[in-house]
Design an enzyme around this catalytic site. Structure first.
Site, PDB file in Angstrom:
ATOM      1  N   HIS A  48      17.609  71.945  65.906  1.00  0.00           N
ATOM      2  CA  HIS A  48      17.776  73.405  65.954  1.00  0.00           C
ATOM      3  C   HIS A  48      17.672  73.892  67.403  1.00  0.00           C
ATOM      4  O   HIS A  48      18.509  74.672  67.864  1.00  0.00           O
ATOM      5  CB  HIS A  48      16.698  74.050  65.067  1.00  0.00           C
ATOM      6  CG  HIS A  48      16.613  75.540  65.147  1.00  0.00           C
ATOM      7  ND1 HIS A  48      17.141  76.367  64.186  1.00  0.00           N
ATOM      8  CD2 HIS A  48      16.059  76.355  66.082  1.00  0.00           C
ATOM      9  CE1 HIS A  48      16.912  77.636  64.528  1.00  0.00           C
ATOM     10  NE2 HIS A  48      16.251  77.652  65.677  1.00  0.00           N
ATOM     11  N   GLU A  49      16.661  73.404  68.129  1.00  0.00           N
ATOM     12  CA  GLU A  49      16.455  73.869  69.505  1.00  0.00           C
ATOM     13  C   GLU A  49      17.586  73.392  70.424  1.00  0.00           C
ATOM     14  O   GLU A  49      18.090  74.149  71.255  1.00  0.00           O
ATOM     15  CB  GLU A  49      15.091  73.402  70.037  1.00  0.00           C
ATOM     16  CG  GLU A  49      13.889  73.895  69.231  1.00  0.00           C
ATOM     17  CD  GLU A  49      13.846  75.406  69.049  1.00  0.00           C
ATOM     18  OE1 GLU A  49      14.365  76.138  69.916  1.00  0.00           O
ATOM     19  OE2 GLU A  49      13.302  75.874  68.022  1.00  0.00           O
ATOM     20  N   HIS A 108      20.623  75.542  70.017  1.00  0.00           N
ATOM     21  CA  HIS A 108      20.588  76.807  70.769  1.00  0.00           C
ATOM     22  C   HIS A 108      21.174  76.602  72.175  1.00  0.00           C
ATOM     23  O   HIS A 108      21.931  77.429  72.671  1.00  0.00           O
ATOM     24  CB  HIS A 108      19.150  77.313  70.932  1.00  0.00           C
ATOM     25  CG  HIS A 108      18.638  78.134  69.779  1.00  0.00           C
ATOM     26  ND1 HIS A 108      19.309  79.218  69.268  1.00  0.00           N
ATOM     27  CD2 HIS A 108      17.484  78.049  69.062  1.00  0.00           C
ATOM     28  CE1 HIS A 108      18.599  79.758  68.281  1.00  0.00           C
ATOM     29  NE2 HIS A 108      17.485  79.060  68.128  1.00  0.00           N
ATOM     30  N   GLU A 135      20.057  82.172  65.121  1.00  0.00           N
ATOM     31  CA  GLU A 135      19.168  81.293  64.345  1.00  0.00           C
ATOM     32  C   GLU A 135      19.954  80.559  63.261  1.00  0.00           C
ATOM     33  O   GLU A 135      19.771  79.371  63.043  1.00  0.00           O
ATOM     34  CB  GLU A 135      18.029  82.103  63.722  1.00  0.00           C
ATOM     35  CG  GLU A 135      17.044  82.669  64.725  1.00  0.00           C
ATOM     36  CD  GLU A 135      16.575  81.644  65.738  1.00  0.00           C
ATOM     37  OE1 GLU A 135      16.249  80.507  65.341  1.00  0.00           O
ATOM     38  OE2 GLU A 135      16.567  81.956  66.934  1.00  0.00           O
TER      39      GLU A 135
HETATM   40 ZN   LIG Z   1      15.812  79.313  66.875  1.00  0.00          ZN
END
Ligand SMILES: [Zn+2]
Length: 303
Positions: free
Chosen positions: A166-167, A170, A229
């Site tokens: 997830h990071e 980003h 997100e």
């Molecule tokens: Zn996030």
């Protein structure tokens, strides 16, 4: 002789500053024109998702800012050097990053999105930071930090891979650069608004500015953050799956995350993160594709 404003009050002397109800409309018109130009000259189609992004920073500048923030973070933090944890975290990062280009190609083929990531602009680095905070991040340019406080919430390497995926997503999706462009627009909007109402009664001015501030926050900044997100969840899930982690572990993970943030979590409308239930529904909807990608990546079958 004399200026026309003396004979026709309200006209002439104010010229360009003509107002109705204490508002200088021309300032707002100029700001709107600038916004329009800015939007059309800085938009691009994002890799992995195909969403139109507003970015006015080069990936090199973005990586440079990420590097500065990374050095500041490391200078202020205690990093874990010995023991199995840093090794484990580095391995997960390496596996996730290695499959990045293949995941990008897969999404480009399956969904017709552009594969334009500048992989050469990322200099990946990993640190484990000693801290009770339930936190992890990946800065623009590829600097990944995992806080020890998140380890008990992750519980296993599959869930940790979901967090780190997830990071990393980003950073790959350039959400930082997009946020900077957005902040710039909000600031210009605020300056234009305060200039245009400079002659209003100060109490009224305050009210207008507060309303605009809230409008920008709830109408622009937060919905964008929630989109970010959601995208990071999806791309992160794909990275974890292609790197042969079990993507199904992400469900339990985000449930535990919801509990770790306590009952005090704000409702989805006010928060940058999608509410737990929405997030889990989305993950479940993406799961068949993630599992198919995992299988197509030649991973050993799941139990
Ligand atoms: Zn996030």
């Amino acid at each position: 002789m004399g200026i026309p404003g003396e004979r026709f009050p309200g006209y002439g002397r104010q010229g360009m500053g003509q107002r109705r109800g204490g508002v200088r409309w021309w300032v707002l018109v100029l700001a709107a024109l600038y916004f329009g130009w800015y939007w059309f000259s800085h938009q691009q189609e994002a890799a992995f998702t195909g969403r139109t992004q507003l970015i006015d920073t080069s990936i090199e500048e973005e990586a440079q800012l990420g590097l500065q923030a990374w050095q500041e973070t490391l200078a202020q933090s205690e990093t874990v050097r010995g023991g199995p944890l840093p090794e484990q975290v580095s391995t997960i990062a390496r596996r996730l990053v290695e499959v990045g280009p293949a995941v990008e190609q897969y999404l480009a083929k399956a969904h017709g999105v552009p594969a334009t990531t500048r992989w050469d602009a990322f200099q990946w680095e990993v640190a484990v930071i000693e801290s009770p905070q339930v936190n992890a991040f990946c800065l623009p340019g590829g600097k990944i930090a995992v806080y020890t406080g998140i380890i008990p919430v992750a519980r296993n390497e599959h869930a940790l891979a979901a967090i780190m995926g997830h990071e990393i997503a980003h950073a790959l999706l350039r959400h930082g650069a997009e946020r900077m462009a957005q902040q710039k627009l909000v600031q210009i909007g605020q300056v234009a608004a305060s200039m245009s109402i400079g002659d209003m009664d100060p109490r009224q001015q305050q009210m207008v500015m507060a309303a605009l501030g809230a409008g920008a926050r709830y109408g622009l900044v937060l919905p964008f953050s929630r989109d970010h997100e959601t995208e990071a969840d999806r791309v992160g899930l794909m990275l974890a799956a292609a790197a042969c982690y079990d993507p199904r572990e992400s469900i339990g993970l985000w449930e535990r995350m919801g509990q770790a943030s306590g009952g005090g979590a704000p409702p989805e409308f006010m928060s940058t993160h999608p509410a737990g239930a929405t997030r889990i529904q989305q993950l479940q909807a993406w799961m068949p594709e993630a599992l198919a990608l995992r299988e197509a990546s030649g991973c050993p079958p799941l139990p």
